[in-house]
Design a protein around this motif. Structure first.
Motif, mmCIF file in Angstrom:
data_model
loop_
_atom_site.group_PDB
_atom_site.id
_atom_site.type_symbol
_atom_site.label_atom_id
_atom_site.label_comp_id
_atom_site.label_asym_id
_atom_site.label_seq_id
_atom_site.Cartn_x
_atom_site.Cartn_y
_atom_site.Cartn_z
ATOM 1 N N VAL A 190 0.867 -1.181 0.000
ATOM 2 C CA VAL A 190 0.000 0.000 0.000
ATOM 3 C C VAL A 190 0.894 1.218 0.000
ATOM 4 C CG1 VAL A 190 -1.717 1.348 1.249
ATOM 5 C CG2 VAL A 190 -1.834 -1.142 1.287
ATOM 6 N N SER A 191 0.587 2.158 -0.857
ATOM 7 C CA SER A 191 1.350 3.403 -0.884
ATOM 8 C C SER A 191 0.350 4.545 -0.892
ATOM 9 C CB SER A 191 2.215 3.442 -2.144
ATOM 10 O OG SER A 191 2.918 4.674 -2.207
ATOM 11 N N ASP A 192 0.327 5.329 0.213
ATOM 12 C CA ASP A 192 -0.564 6.487 0.232
ATOM 13 C C ASP A 192 0.076 7.596 1.043
ATOM 14 O OD1 ASP A 192 -2.946 4.927 2.550
ATOM 15 O OD2 ASP A 192 -0.900 5.708 2.852
ATOM 16 N N ALA A 193 -0.701 8.604 1.368
ATOM 17 C CA ALA A 193 -0.116 9.767 2.054
ATOM 18 C C ALA A 193 0.509 9.380 3.388
ATOM 19 C CB ALA A 193 -1.205 10.817 2.262
ATOM 20 N N ALA A 194 -0.032 8.328 4.020
ATOM 21 C CA ALA A 194 0.484 7.927 5.332
ATOM 22 C C ALA A 194 1.865 7.282 5.229
ATOM 23 C CB ALA A 194 -0.497 6.964 5.999
ATOM 24 N N GLY A 195 2.163 6.670 4.090
ATOM 25 C CA GLY A 195 3.459 6.023 3.955
ATOM 26 C C GLY A 195 3.366 4.751 3.138
ATOM 27 N N HIS A 196 4.308 3.828 3.346
ATOM 28 C CA HIS A 196 4.313 2.557 2.626
ATOM 29 C C HIS A 196 4.017 1.425 3.588
ATOM 30 C CE1 HIS A 196 6.115 4.800 -0.516
ATOM 31 N NE2 HIS A 196 7.343 4.778 -0.063
ATOM 32 N N ARG A 197 3.220 0.467 3.116
ATOM 33 C CA ARG A 197 2.989 -0.741 3.897
ATOM 34 C C ARG A 197 3.334 -1.918 2.995
ATOM 35 N NH1 ARG A 197 -2.851 -2.385 5.487
ATOM 36 N NH2 ARG A 197 -3.252 -0.189 5.136
ATOM 37 N N VAL A 198 4.176 -2.809 3.488
ATOM 38 C CA VAL A 198 4.566 -3.986 2.701
ATOM 39 C C VAL A 198 4.321 -5.217 3.554
ATOM 40 C CG1 VAL A 198 6.455 -5.160 1.502
ATOM 41 C CG2 VAL A 198 6.360 -2.663 1.507
ATOM 42 N N GLU A 199 3.562 -6.176 3.033
ATOM 43 C CA GLU A 199 3.203 -7.362 3.812
ATOM 44 C C GLU A 199 3.410 -8.592 2.955
ATOM 45 O OE1 GLU A 199 -0.994 -5.994 4.329
ATOM 46 O OE2 GLU A 199 -0.330 -5.775 6.403
ATOM 47 N N VAL A 200 3.986 -9.652 3.556
ATOM 48 C CA VAL A 200 4.306 -10.846 2.790
ATOM 49 C C VAL A 200 3.345 -11.974 3.136
ATOM 50 C CG1 VAL A 200 6.096 -12.536 2.251
ATOM 51 C CG2 VAL A 200 6.719 -10.153 2.699
ATOM 52 N N ALA A 201 2.724 -12.540 2.107
ATOM 53 C CA ALA A 201 1.821 -13.670 2.328
ATOM 54 C C ALA A 201 2.562 -14.990 2.143
ATOM 55 C CB ALA A 201 0.632 -13.596 1.375
ATOM 56 N N GLU A 202 3.531 -15.017 1.221
ATOM 57 C CA GLU A 202 4.288 -16.237 0.925
ATOM 58 C C GLU A 202 5.679 -15.830 0.509
ATOM 59 O OE1 GLU A 202 1.122 -18.674 -1.510
ATOM 60 O OE2 GLU A 202 3.159 -19.192 -2.148
ATOM 61 N N GLY A 203 6.681 -16.633 0.867
ATOM 62 C CA GLY A 203 8.029 -16.320 0.421
ATOM 63 C C GLY A 203 8.644 -15.225 1.288
ATOM 64 N N SER A 204 9.524 -14.441 0.702
ATOM 65 C CA SER A 204 10.165 -13.375 1.470
ATOM 66 C C SER A 204 10.598 -12.242 0.561
ATOM 67 C CB SER A 204 11.380 -13.919 2.227
ATOM 68 O OG SER A 204 12.345 -14.389 1.318
ATOM 69 N N VAL A 205 10.705 -11.056 1.143
ATOM 70 C CA VAL A 205 11.207 -9.896 0.399
ATOM 71 C C VAL A 205 12.223 -9.189 1.268
ATOM 72 C CG1 VAL A 205 8.941 -9.561 -0.700
ATOM 73 C CG2 VAL A 205 9.591 -8.119 1.243
ATOM 74 N N VAL A 206 12.958 -8.270 0.676
ATOM 75 C CA VAL A 206 13.811 -7.371 1.442
ATOM 76 C C VAL A 206 13.365 -5.956 1.123
ATOM 77 C CG1 VAL A 206 16.157 -6.575 1.906
ATOM 78 C CG2 VAL A 206 15.759 -8.960 1.288
ATOM 79 N N TYR A 207 13.148 -5.172 2.155
ATOM 80 C CA TYR A 207 12.752 -3.777 1.985
ATOM 81 C C TYR A 207 14.002 -2.920 2.042
ATOM 82 C CZ TYR A 207 10.151 0.592 2.755
ATOM 83 O OH TYR A 207 9.628 1.850 2.657
ATOM 84 N N ASN A 208 14.177 -2.100 0.977
ATOM 85 C CA ASN A 208 15.356 -1.221 0.893
ATOM 86 C C ASN A 208 16.676 -1.939 1.158
ATOM 87 O OD1 ASN A 208 14.187 1.126 0.039
ATOM 88 N ND2 ASN A 208 13.773 1.870 2.111
ATOM 89 N N PRO A 209 17.026 -2.896 0.298
ATOM 90 C CA PRO A 209 18.258 -3.656 0.536
ATOM 91 C C PRO A 209 19.510 -2.790 0.629
ATOM 92 C CG PRO A 209 17.328 -4.157 -1.631
ATOM 93 C CD PRO A 209 16.321 -3.331 -0.928
ATOM 94 N N GLN A 210 19.492 -1.614 -0.025
ATOM 95 C CA GLN A 210 20.686 -0.767 0.010
ATOM 96 C C GLN A 210 20.727 0.128 1.243
ATOM 97 O OE1 GLN A 210 22.752 -1.441 -2.253
ATOM 98 N NE2 GLN A 210 21.720 -1.953 -4.154
ATOM 99 N N HIS A 211 19.642 0.166 1.991
ATOM 100 C CA HIS A 211 19.631 1.026 3.174
ATOM 101 C C HIS A 211 19.286 0.246 4.425
ATOM 102 C CE1 HIS A 211 19.083 3.943 -0.195
ATOM 103 N NE2 HIS A 211 20.149 4.398 0.416
ATOM 104 N N GLU A 212 18.009 0.301 4.833
ATOM 105 C CA GLU A 212 17.663 -0.395 6.074
ATOM 106 C C GLU A 212 17.780 -1.908 5.943
ATOM 107 O OE1 GLU A 212 15.627 1.711 4.541
ATOM 108 O OE2 GLU A 212 15.014 3.328 5.871
ATOM 109 N N ALA A 213 17.591 -2.403 4.750
ATOM 110 C CA ALA A 213 17.667 -3.851 4.462
ATOM 111 C C ALA A 213 16.838 -4.672 5.454
ATOM 112 C CB ALA A 213 19.117 -4.317 4.447
ATOM 113 N N VAL A 214 15.543 -4.403 5.495
ATOM 114 C CA VAL A 214 14.671 -5.144 6.405
ATOM 115 C C VAL A 214 14.140 -6.387 5.701
ATOM 116 C CG1 VAL A 214 12.612 -5.038 7.843
ATOM 117 C CG2 VAL A 214 13.928 -2.937 7.416
ATOM 118 N N PRO A 215 14.492 -7.582 6.214
ATOM 119 C CA PRO A 215 13.946 -8.790 5.589
ATOM 120 C C PRO A 215 12.529 -9.033 6.116
ATOM 121 C CG PRO A 215 15.458 -9.386 7.363
ATOM 122 C CD PRO A 215 15.367 -7.889 7.356
#
Lengths: 196, 320
Positions: free
Chosen positions: B186-211
């Motif tokens: 979700v991307s709106d005025a409040a910010g970004h929301r990223v949620e994983v249902a299956e598998g895995s992602v990395v958020y901002n791998p070059q910065h915070e790198a949150v798995p």
């Protein structure tokens, strides 16, 4: 970013491998059916994209580069397949060089793709459950054949047979779709025989 | 080429496709030699590669069949396996995204935009598919089949695995990198929301790198410095596609924003109850009167029409 410390900088290390592998990649692209100028363009594009790779070292840089080149080639084929599909399906009323200015895929693209994807879906659905489960693990989750084999208690060659079968049916669905589009009345003068 | 040797050559092409996926440089060199051995081989391999791309789009829409089913599992499985052939509304509206032509110069980016309350599926050839919620802008690039950016709105991405080339989604300055996964953004005025249902992602791998793995939900607020990660039932993630919104301690403001996006109706919340916590499931009903009544009961709040949209406020009297 310089070429001095190629050990710690994965991108400049990859660039060095690319330069060394370039002739082999050019030969590969030619064998894939690219014309000389096309191959040159793709290799330039590939070089520019080296910096876009995910962070971290790459275990097998040469295989990685081959794969990148292969993916670019597939993208090319996908776009020309789409153009020629549309040309076959709809009579063009204009002559022209075929270069599309509007980058968005047209409504016709979606319509045709939907038809073709429906055939592919039907083909996958007709597979036995085990085969489609193995196909799903392989293609969606990216499990290696030996991982699937271990999970399901099968031999690797058994898993490979399932995958061969799955790919066979989806390729056949696609080939059938293209053939029907090209020749809905089966008046082909090409003399091609088709199995049942 | 006679039929039987065509079959054999096609089987060989499939064999190569399988071998190359996890192959090394020697495999690629051997493949080059095979291609060179007969000019027909390249076209056969193209068919396999393109069919493989179609499978990546179609497979996410086909629910997995367990090989050993117990009664509980069978009862909860969707029975429809034909996402496209089944003729559902979303399938009928499928858009094909990206006709990648690498040699084009200049920007060939284009947007796919959904109207308020409109949901569409976009096929990303060779990679998977993305379902867009209402009022959502997805940007693709004809020069690059792997580029995608979410400008605003909500989308669920179902990406087939490619360890060699992770799919990367741009969210403004931020990035979500995914190797093969189902994730909702979700991307709106409040910010970004990223949620994983299956598998895995990395958020901002070059910065915070949150798995993030399945069942994790990240919020990167536009006004806050911290990134917050919490857990969620993975089955609830992306539920809006089935008209189902599940919450565990979410604020009424969040619920209103999500519902507004799915319905395409502006919904405002009175400050007095905006921060109130809600736990429960909202089934989206596009019949306004029913939805208003249902929402009022679920939130234990007063919901009424206000201008073009709805207003949620506190009850003027205590509810029984």
């Amino acid at each position: 970013m310089g070429a001095h410390d190629s050990g710690s900088n994965p991108v400049s290390g990859l660039a060095a491998v690319f330069i060394e592998l370039r002739p082999a990649l050019a030969r590969f692209l030619t064998a894939r059916g690219a014309q000389a100028a096309e191959a040159e363009d793709l290799l330039q594009d590939l070089y520019l994209k080296l910096g876009d790779t995910a962070a971290g070292p790459i275990a097998e840089p040469r295989a990685y580069l081959y794969r990148m080149a292969n993916n670019l080639m597939i993208d090319l084929r996908r776009s020309s397949a789409r153009r020629s599909t549309r040309e076959q399906a709809w009579t063009s009323t204009q002559s022209g060089d075929g270069l599309e200015i509007d980058p968005r895929p047209s409504a016709e693209d979606s319509l045709l793709a939907r038809d073709r994807l429906r055939l592919v879906e039907t083909a996958i659905n007709a597979l036995p459950d085990r085969t489609s489960d193995i196909f799903r693990r392989y293609r969606l989750r990216g499990d290696a054949q030996k991982v699937i084999a271990a999970d399901l208690g099968l031999s690797v060659s058994a898993v490979e047979k399932h995958l061969q079968r799955a790919y066979r049916v989806i390729v056949d669905a696609r080939v059938r779709y293209d053939a029907d589009l090209a020749d809905p009345q089966r008046h082909s003068g090409e003399g091609e025989t088709r199995g049942g | 080429m006679a039929d039987s040797s065509l079959t054999a050559a096609m089987d060989a092409a499939i064999g190569w496709h399988l071998r190359l996926r996890d192959g090394d440089a020697a495999d690629w060199e051997a493949f080059t030699a095979w291609l060179e051995s007969d000019p027909a081989h390249a076209a056969l391999y193209d068919e396999v590669a393109l069919a493989d791309g179609d499978a990546a789009v179609v497979l996410p829409g086909m629910p997995a069949r367990p090989l050993v089913a117990n009664d509980d599992e069978v009862a909860s499985l969707p029975t429809r396996r034909n996402w496209l052939a089944g003729g559902g509304a979303l399938a009928a509206a499928l858009i094909v995204g990206v006709v990648a032509v690498p040699q084009l110069t200049g920007s060939q980016k284009y947007d796919i935009v959904t109207k308020p309350g409109e949901q569409r599926v976009v096929a990303l050839g060779g990679q998977g598919r993305v379902t867009l919620n209402g009022s959502t802008r997805l940007t693709l690039d004809r020069r690059d089949a792997r580029f995608a950016a979410l400008g605003s709105g909500e989308a669920t991405f179902e990406i087939a695995h490619d360890a060699a080339h992770p799919f990367e989604l741009q969210l403004g300055e931020d990035r979500v990198v995914d190797v093969g996964t189902v994730f909702n953004v979700v991307s709106d005025a409040a910010g970004h929301r990223v949620e994983v249902a299956e598998g895995s992602v990395v958020y901002n791998p070059q910065h915070e790198a949150v798995p993030l793995k399945a069942g994790q939900s990240l919020f990167d607020g536009s006004k806050t410095a911290n990134i917050v990660v919490r857990t969620r039932d993975p089955r609830a993630i992306g539920g809006w596609r089935q008209g189902r919104l599940d919450y565990q301690g979410a604020t009424v403001t969040t619920v209103a924003a999500d519902l507004s996006r799915s319905l395409g109706i502006p919904i405002t919340v009175a400050p007095a109850i905006g921060e109130r916590s809600f736990t429960g499931t909202i089934l989206v009903d596009r019949h306004a009167d029913r939805m208003i009544a249902r929402l009022s009961a679920l939130l234990d709040a007063d919901v009424h029409r206000s201008g073009p949209g709805w207003m949620i406020g506190a009850h003027s009297r205590a509810a029984h």
